[in-house]
Design an enzyme around this catalytic site. Structure first.
Site: not given
Ligand SMILES: Cc1cc2nc3c(=O)[nH]c(=O)nc-3n(C[C@H](O)[C@H](O)[C@H](O)COP(=O)(O)OP(=O)(O)OC[C@H]3O[C@@H](n4cnc5c(N)ncnc54)[C@H](O)[C@@H]3O)c2cc1C
Length: 530
Positions: A49, A115, A241, A287, A349, A384
């Site tokens: 999104g 949204e 979701h 949601r 989600h 959220r």
């Molecule tokens: C299908 C989908 C659509 C979405 N759409 C939206 C949107 O439109 N707008 C929005 O704001 N949010 C959206 N979200 C939510 C958002 O994408 C996530 O909340 C956000 O990207 C999380 O970012 P992050 O950096 O915290 O974690 P992530 O992007 O999940 O990254 C986590 C990282 O940690 C690594 N990792 C995990 N465990 C370990 C471990 N033990 N050792 C080493 N590495 C590890 C993983 O491999 C990954 O690289 C969406 C989520 C999904 C699944």
């Protein structure tokens, strides 16, 4: 056994939070960034999104703050909301400097989407692959940075705390020294030692049978932190979701809320547009309300899914605005989303709860920080608001980075980190049985701890998860470590944390809905802290 890896900063996770943090602290020291699969595999990569921020004159940040607080159903920490959203525009400008291209209109202005729960059009997006574009740009910048070393296929098993180094320390208390990390390529475990460790491991939605998340979302960071005695908050608030593509047996695929923002309507098998019955905001209600509306409709009509109808909209516009969704539906189900209703079901989600942090990402353990979906910052409260998580990851990673670069690290030069004890017996037969536990956890969580909960079901889930948890722990203690086993153990811990938190909240609020306590109660106007 590999030799110890040392750095000024250790980053666990390569999504939006971990990468943006790494890029900032890399200006001040050496960064080791570990990622358990390829560095591009993250929840971030799948975000469709967009990212919410006030970027046009006719909108204002107060409205974005108010929308967030309304969605949060009384549990948002207002200071966290204001802290993050007041600077959202600055964070967007940084993303653009790092090379992110957002979709623009013909007149050159950003194409802003609307949204559910947002009072304005304020969602910046890159077609319907916003997350992939952000991940690409940040990862390219990180790979080009000589101060950042990326360790792919490296999985953090556990944090290194004073318990591991006991005997070498005179007076350390509640301190993180880094993490034990499994290299999945050679199965060796290496201690990664660092002045500051940051958990950016994302969410845990794979604990449920149906999830929009990729396989990495097993809650490793939250589980590691919990085992190390770090405080965890609000794990009962799991966002489902409302619309994931209904395609049984296949990996789930999100049908973005932006389709409803664009005019899509939810209909049941009888062609009835049903959401107006449940909320006056209909398809664009928050949601949790939409997910419960769909759940109720499916149960009432005994149907396996409902449908998202785009047929009344301009077909060409639908195809050009949602090219990725169009392609996926065509390829996987042979559906033309401009002509056919799209079958959808709710799926786990997003986690609003996680590792409790201050506004600068500090956890309850010294030298340990948490950001992104793994963290509980207080921004989301009990629910959220759409597109607020990417901006949360950027906002708090910025402040965590500012915090650590301005700190003087304590000198633990004399500390000796013990190597990982690699001894273990592999009993293949027992492992086959233990492996089945993953499906069982996911089924229990889906059936008893999902969109609609009750005390009776939660207690039943607690009994079953307890037995599974013990089985896994027993196996873990006598086995050689593997990534699969670490993730399974973490999923069991996450299930325990969700159920324990849910049982403590005898009310319905935001994403937590209890049939035996259908109303909000003032008594529970507080976070659930474990
Ligand atoms: C299908 C989908 C659509 C979405 N759409 C939206 C949107 O439109 N707008 C929005 O704001 N949010 C959206 N979200 C939510 C958002 O994408 C996530 O909340 C956000 O990207 C999380 O970012 P992050 O950096 O915290 O974690 P992530 O992007 O999940 O990254 C986590 C990282 O940690 C690594 N990792 C995990 N465990 C370990 C471990 N033990 N050792 C080493 N590495 C590890 C993983 O491999 C990954 O690289 C969406 C989520 C999904 C699944």
């Amino acid at each position: 056994m590999s030799s110890i890896q040392k750095s000024d900063y250790l980053v666990i996770g390569s999504g939006v939070a971990g990468l943006s943090y790494a890029l900032k602290v890399a200006e001040h020291g050496k960064v080791n960034l570990i990622s358990k699969r390829s560095a591009s595999e993250s929840n971030t990569s799948y975000a469709q999104g967009g990212i919410a921020a006030v970027t046009k004159d006719t909108d204002n940040t107060r409205k974005h703050i108010d929308d967030t607080i309304i969605a949060g159903a009384g549990l948002c920490h207002v200071d966290a909301v204001e802290f993050a959203l007041n600077e959202a525009k600055e964070r967007i400008d940084e993303l653009i400097q790092w090379g992110v291209h957002f979709t623009k209109k013909d007149d050159g202005a950003y194409d802003l989407a609307k949204e559910g729960g947002h009072s304005e059009h304020r969602i910046l997006h890159a077609a319907d692959m916003t997350g992939a574009e952000i991940q690409r740009a940040l990862l390219e910048s990180a790979r080009a940075n000589p101060n950042i070393t990326i360790f792919e296929n490296h999985l953090a098993i556990d944090l290194i705390t004073e318990h591991h180094v006991l005997g070498n320390l005179q007076s350390a208390f509640n301190i993180c020294f880094g993490a034990y990390v499994l290299n999945e390529s050679d199965q060796c475990v290496t201690p990664f030692q660092s002045n500051y460790t940051i958990i950016a491991t994302g969410g845990a939605s794979k604990v449920f049978l149906h999830s929009t998340n990729p396989e990495i979302a097993t809650g490793d960071g939250v589980s590691m932190a919990y085992r190390a005695g770090v405080r965890i908050a609000n794990m009962e608030f799991v966002q489902f979701h409302p619309t994931s593509l209904y395609n049984p047996g296949k990996r789930s695929f999100l049908i973005s809320e932006a389709l409803r923002g664009f005019g899509g309507k939810l209909i049941n098998g009888g062609n009835e547009h049903f959401m107006p019955k449940y909320d006056k905001r209909a398809d664009l209600a928050p949601r949790d309300i939409v997910a419960r509306g769909i759940d109720a409709e499916m149960k009432k009509r005994r149907e396996d899914c409902v449908y998202l109808d785009m047929r009344h909209l301009d077909g060409k516009e639908v195809m050009s605005r949602f090219p990725n969704i169009f392609k996926h539906c065509k390829e996987s189900l042979n559906i033309d989303i401009s002509k056919d209703p799209i079958p959808v079901v709710p799926a786990a989600h997003y986690f609003c709860g996680g590792i409790m942090t201050s506004l600068t990402g500090q956890t309850s353990m010294q030298n340990l920080f948490a950001i992104g979906e793994a963290a509980h910052t207080g921004l989301h409260g009990a629910n959220r608001l759409a597109s607020n998580s990417l901006i949360e990851g950027l906002a708090f990673s910025h402040h965590a980075a500012m915090k650590v670069i301005n700190k003087r690290p304590r000198n633990f030069g004399s500390v000796i980190i013990p190597e990982w004890d690699e001894s273990g017996i592999i009993d293949e037969k027992e492992w086959v049985l233990t492996r089945h536990n993953q499906k069982e956890i996911q089924n229990i969580m889906w059936n008893y701890v999902g969109i609609v909960r009750s005390k009776k079901h939660l207690k039943r889930a607690r009994r079953r998860i307890h037995v599974i948890h013990q089985e896994i722990e027993g196996y873990y203690k006598k086995s050689k470590i593997s990534g699969e086993l670490v993730e399974l153990r973490n999923l069991a811990t996450i299930a325990f944390l969700i159920i324990t938190s849910a049982l403590r909240r005898n009310e319905s609020r935001g994403l937590h809905f209890m049939t035996d306590f259908p109303d909000k109660s003032e008594k529970y106007l507080k976070d659930t802290i474990i």
